[in-house]
Design a protein around this motif. Structure first.
Motif: not given
Lengths: 573, 163
Positions: A84-101
Motif C-alpha cells: 500500500s503506497v503512502p498518502k503523499n504518493a497516492e496524491l502525487i500519482r493522482n495529480i500526475m494522472e489528472a494533469a494528463l487527463y
C-alpha cells in the motif's frame, strides 16, 4: 440497391494505424469492420525481467498515454505483492494522472476532433465583431476583443493560402454536414491555437513530479521524488507554487474556453445525439483512489458496469475472476494453444503471432477470417464500451452527485433526453464534462498534498516489500486504471521474483477490436451502424464517430505508414 | 539541465541552448535509434549550452522545450529505402520537407512542426535522419547490427555540429 464499401485507411489525426471498412446502402452504413495494426508483444519482452522495472518498458508502448501505462504497471506489481503506497504518493500519482487527463482531453477536443465539426475555410468569412460578441456572451475569457479575432483571421488566411500546413490542408472543408456559422468556426480556430500554447504548460507538472517529460519516472511502492520545502533539489515551496499556478491556469482554460466552446458547438449538432450509439454495455474500472487502491468506494470514478443501457443498476466487475474478462482471437492474427474459439483470462494470456492477412496494397480485408492485430476482450462474453462516456454513465448510475448534477444540467441546457447520452455527441460531451470535474479534483489533490506536507508528512515511498525476497514465491496482480481513453489494466504473474506472464488490455482493445467468436461486434463496429453518409467520397461522418472514441493505436503499433500518406485514402469498392 | 530544469522551464524564455532531441520508440528495435543516440550522447562530456533529451514518442509535449531552445538537433529513424544505417543531414523548413516515413505517428512530429508555424515560433531544426529497414513483426529492444554500427558515426557528426 446501391451498396458501396467505403474504406478509410488510415484514419488520420490519431496515433498509430487504424483502418475502417464500412458498407453503405442507400446512404446509410449497414455494416462496419475495424482493423488495427496494434501488435501485442510487450509481453514477450517483459518475461523474465524484474517486475519493478516493468513500468519503464510499458510506458514506451504509447506516445500519449505514457504515464497511465507506468501507473497501471506499478499498481499491478503492488497488487501482486501486497504493497500500500503512502498518502503523499497516492496524491502525487493522482495529480500526475489528472494533469494528463486535462491535457489529453483538451488536445483531443481541439486538435484531433474539432476539425470534424469546425470548418476552417468557413472561418475565413467570419465577421470578427460578431465572433467577439459571441465569445463575450459565453465566457469571461479575456482574449475576446474584435482586434484579437481579426488578427487570428489574418493569420489563418496566411496558413490556408500557403498550403504548407498539413493540419489545415486535409480537412473536409465545405462538407454539407458542417453546420457551424463562420463566426463560431473562427472562435474554435482561435482556441485551437490557444490550446496549443496552453497544453505545453500543464505537462510541466509531469516534469516536476516525475523528473522528466515525456516518459516521467514511476516507482513501485510510491513516487520517485522527495519532498522538502527548503531543499533546492526536492519538491520545495517554489516548485509547489509553480504547480499551483499551472493548476489555476488549467482551471481557467477548461472553465472559460473548453466547456463554453463545447456548449457553443453542441447545439448545432444535436442530431448527433441520435447517431453513433448502439452499445448496450459500459465498463469502468474506476480510478483516483482517495483512501488506497483497495478501497474502491473511495474512488472519484466508481468501478462498475452498466448493462443494457440500464442506468438504475451498477453491476460489479472483478478483473481477477478468471470467468469475467477473457480475450478472444477468432478474428485476430494470433494463435492460442486451445484453438481459435477459446477465450483466455489475461493471467493465462498467450501472444503468438499468426498473420494470415493480405499483403498490402489490397482492396478489402478478409473479414470472414482474421482481420486485425487487436485481440477481442469480453466481460462475461459481452462487448463493452470503455472511455469517458462509460465513466460518466457508471458514476451517474452509482449516484455520484456531482456527476448527476453536471450531466442533468447539460442535458437540460441542450434540451435533449437522457437517451442522447448514448451517441457520438454524448461521448464527446462526456469527455468535456469529466474534464471539468477532474480539473477541480486536481486542485483538491494538490491542496491535500500541501496540507499533508505542512503537517510534517513528507513520506513518498514505502520500502517495505521492496526486496523480492519479501514476496511470495508466486503471486499474481491486476493494475487497474482509467486511462483518458478508458479502462486500462495490466495483468502480472510473478514467480521467484521474476515476471512469468504480463498482459496489457488497453482501452482501444475494448473499443476497436474485431468481432468475437459468436459474431458480436465491439464498440467501433457497432457505433458506425446506422450512420448517414452524405458524400461517399468524403466520409466525414465516419471520422466523427471514430474520433469521438479518441482512438489510440500506438500501444505497440508499427509506427510507419508505407506511403507516408497523411490524407484519407478513400476507396469505394 | 537548462531546458528541463523546473525553474528555467517555467519561465518560457528563449535560452541560448542547443537541444539534442532523440525521437523514436525503443520497443520497436531500429525505430528507437534516435533515443539510443541521445542516451549515448548523454554519457559524453558536452558543452554547457547543450542539452540532450530522450523525446521518446512524445509529440505535443515536446513543444515547450523545442520552442525554448535556440537550435534543435533532431535524430529520428526513417524508412526511405536506403541501406539501413545511412545518415542524412537535413535542414527542413516545413513538415512536408521531412522524409515521408519519418516516425509517422499521425499526430506526431510533423503536426508538432506545423504547430510551430501556427504559433509563430519556429526553431532552427537540423535533422539527422537514420535509414532503417521496414519493421519486422513484433517488438524488440535490440538494434540491428547495421544500425548499431552506424551510431559512432552519427555521434561523431553531431559532436562536430555542436563544436
Amino acid at each position: 440497391m446501391a451498396t458501396k464499401r467505403i474504406v478509410v485507411d488510415p484514419v488520420t489525426r490519431i496515433e498509430g494505424h487504424l483502418r475502417v471498412e464500412a458498407v453503405v446502402e442507400n446512404g446509410i452504413i449497414t455494416d462496419a469492420f475495424s482493423s488495427g495494426t496494434m501488435v501485442r508483444g510487450l509481453e514477450i519482452i517483459l518475461k523474465g525481467r524484474d517486475p519493478r522495472d516493468a513500468w519503464a518498458f510499458t510506458q514506451r508502448a504509447c506516445g500519449v498515454c505514457t504515464t497511465v501505462h507506468a501507473l497501471a504497471s506499478v499498481r499491478t506489481v503492488e497488487d501482486a505483492v501486497g504493497i500500500s503506497v503512502p498518502k503523499n504518493a497516492e496524491l502525487i500519482r493522482n495529480i500526475m494522472e489528472a494533469a494528463l487527463y486535462v491535457q489529453d482531453h483538451v488536445v483531443h477536443f481541439y486538435h484531433l476532433h474539432a476539425l470534424d465539426w469546425v470548418d476552417v475555410v468557413s472561418a475565413l468569412s467570419a465577421d470578427p465583431k460578431e465572433t467577439s460578441r459571441i465569445a463575450q456572451s459565453i465566457s469571461h475569457w479575456p482574449k475576446s476583443s474584435v482586434g484579437y479575432f481579426k488578427d487570428v483571421a489574418t493569420r489563418l488566411k496566411t496558413f490556408v493560402e500557403s498550403g504548407q500546413l498539413g493540419i489545415f490542408a486535409n480537412g473536409y472543408w465545405g462538407h454539407k454536414a458542417m453546420k457551424l456559422p463562420p463566426e463560431i468556426n473562427l472562435l474554435a480556430v482561435a482556441h485551437y491555437l490557444e490550446a496549443l500554447e496552453w497544453q505545453k504548460e500543464i505537462v510541466k507538472i509531469h516534469a516536476i513530479f516525475g523528473g522528466k517529460n515525456p516518459h516521467p519516472n514511476y516507482l513501485v511502492g510510491g513516487v520517485p521524488c522527495s519532498i522538502n520545502l527548503n531543499e533546492v533539489n526536492a519538491i520545495n515551496s517554489e516548485r509547489l507554487n509553480h504547480v499551483s499556478k499551472l493548476i489555476t491556469d488549467a482551471m481557467q482554460f477548461v472553465n472559460q474556453v473548453y466547456i463554453p466552446d463545447l456548449m457553443a458547438i453542441a447545439p448545432y449538432y444535436k442530431d448527433w445525439g441520435a447517431i453513433g450509439g448502439g452499445m448496450e454495455n459500459f465498463l469502468c474500472y474506476g480510478d483516483f483512489p482517495t483512501h488506497g487502491y483497495n478501497q474502491t468506494d473511495s474512488f472519484k470514478f466508481p468501478r462498475g458496469i452498466i448493462l443494457g443501457q440500464n442506468l438504475n443498476e451498477v453491476v460489479e466487475v472483478d478483473a481477477r475472476d478468471p470467468q469475467q474478462i477473457k480475450e478472444y482471437i477468432k478474428h485476430s492474427w494470433y494463435k492460442y494453444g486451445a484453438g481459435d474459439e477459446a477465450g483466455l483470462h489475461p493471467w493465462e494470456g498467450e501472444t503468438e503471432f499468426n498473420f494470415t492477412g493480405p499483403k498490402p496494397p489490397f482492396d478489402q480485408l478478409d473479414v470472414q477470417n482474421k482481420y486485425s492485430w487487436i485481440k477481442t476482450p469480453r466481460w462475461k462474453d459481452k462487448a463493452m464500451e470503455v472511455g469517458p462516456l462509460s465513466r460518466m454513465l457508471v458514476a451517474y448510475a452509482a449516484g455520484v452527485t456531482e456527476v448527476q448534477d453536471i450531466v442533468n444540467d447539460t442535458l437540460a441546457r441542450l434540451n435533449v433526453p437522457v437517451g442522447a447520452l448514448f451517441s457520438t455527441l454524448g461521448r464527446t460531451a462526456a469527455r468535456g464534462l469529466e474534464t471539468k470535474l477532474i480539473v477541480g479534483w486536481l486542485k483538491g489533490f494538490f491542496d491535500d498534498l500541501v496540507t499533508n506536507v505542512k503537517a510534517g508528512d513528507t513520506t513518498t515511498f514505502t520500502k517495505e516489500k521492496w526486496e523480492p525476497s519479501s514476496w511470495p514465491q508466486s503471486c499474481e496482480g491486476v493494475g487497474m486504471t482509467e486511462a483518458p481513453r478508458g479502462a486500462l489494466a495490466h495483468f502480472i504473474k510473478i514467480n521467484s521474483g521474476k515476471i512469468e506472464n504480463y498482459q496489457l488490455v488497453v482501452p482501444t482493445t475494448w473499443n476497436a477490436s474485431p468481432r468475437d467468436p459468436s459474431g458480436q461486434k465491439s464498440a467501433y463496429e457497432t457505433a458506425l451502424i446506422g450512420t448517414p453518409i452524405a458524400d461517399k467520397d468524403m466520409p466525414l461522418e465516419i471520422l466523427r464517430t471514430i474520433h469521438s472514441f479518441d482512438p489510440c493505436l500506438a500501444c505497440s503499433v508499427h509506427l510507419y505508414d508505407p506511403d507516408g500518406k497523411h490524407i484519407h485514402d478513400i476507396k469505394v469498392v | 539541465m537548462l531546458l528541463l530544469n523546473p525553474e528555467g522551464y517555467m519561465q518560457n524564455t528563449k535560452i541560448n541552448t542547443t537541444l539534442i532531441l532523440g525521437i523514436g520508440n525503443t520497443l520497436l528495435a531500429d525505430e528507437g535509434v534516435g533515443v539510443h543516440v541521445a542516451n549515448y550522447l548523454n554519457q559524453k562530456k558536452l558543452p554547457d549550452f547543450v542539452e540532450v533529451v530522450d523525446g521518446g514518442t512524445g509529440s505535443f509535449v515536446l513543444l515547450g522545450i523545442m520552442q525554448n531552445a535556440d537550435r534543435v538537433i533532431l535524430i529520428d529513424a526513417t524508412i526511405d529505402g536506403e541501406k539501413p544505417g545511412t545518415i542524412k543531414r537535413l535542414t527542413p523548413k516545413f513538415s512536408k520537407d521531412y522524409p515521408k516515413t519519418l516516425t509517422a505517428h499521425d499526430i506526431g512530429l510533423k503536426d508538432l512542426l506545423d504547430a510551430f508555424y501556427l504559433l509563430d515560433t519556429v526553431p532552427k531544426v537540423i535533422l539527422y535522419a537514420i535509414s532503417i529497414a521496414p519493421l519486422a513483426e513484433g517488438l524488440s529492444l535490440e538494434l540491428s547490427s547495421e544500425v548499431e554500427s552506424a551510431i559512432p558515426e552519427i555521434v561523431d557528426q553531431i559532436l562536430k555540429e555542436i563544436e
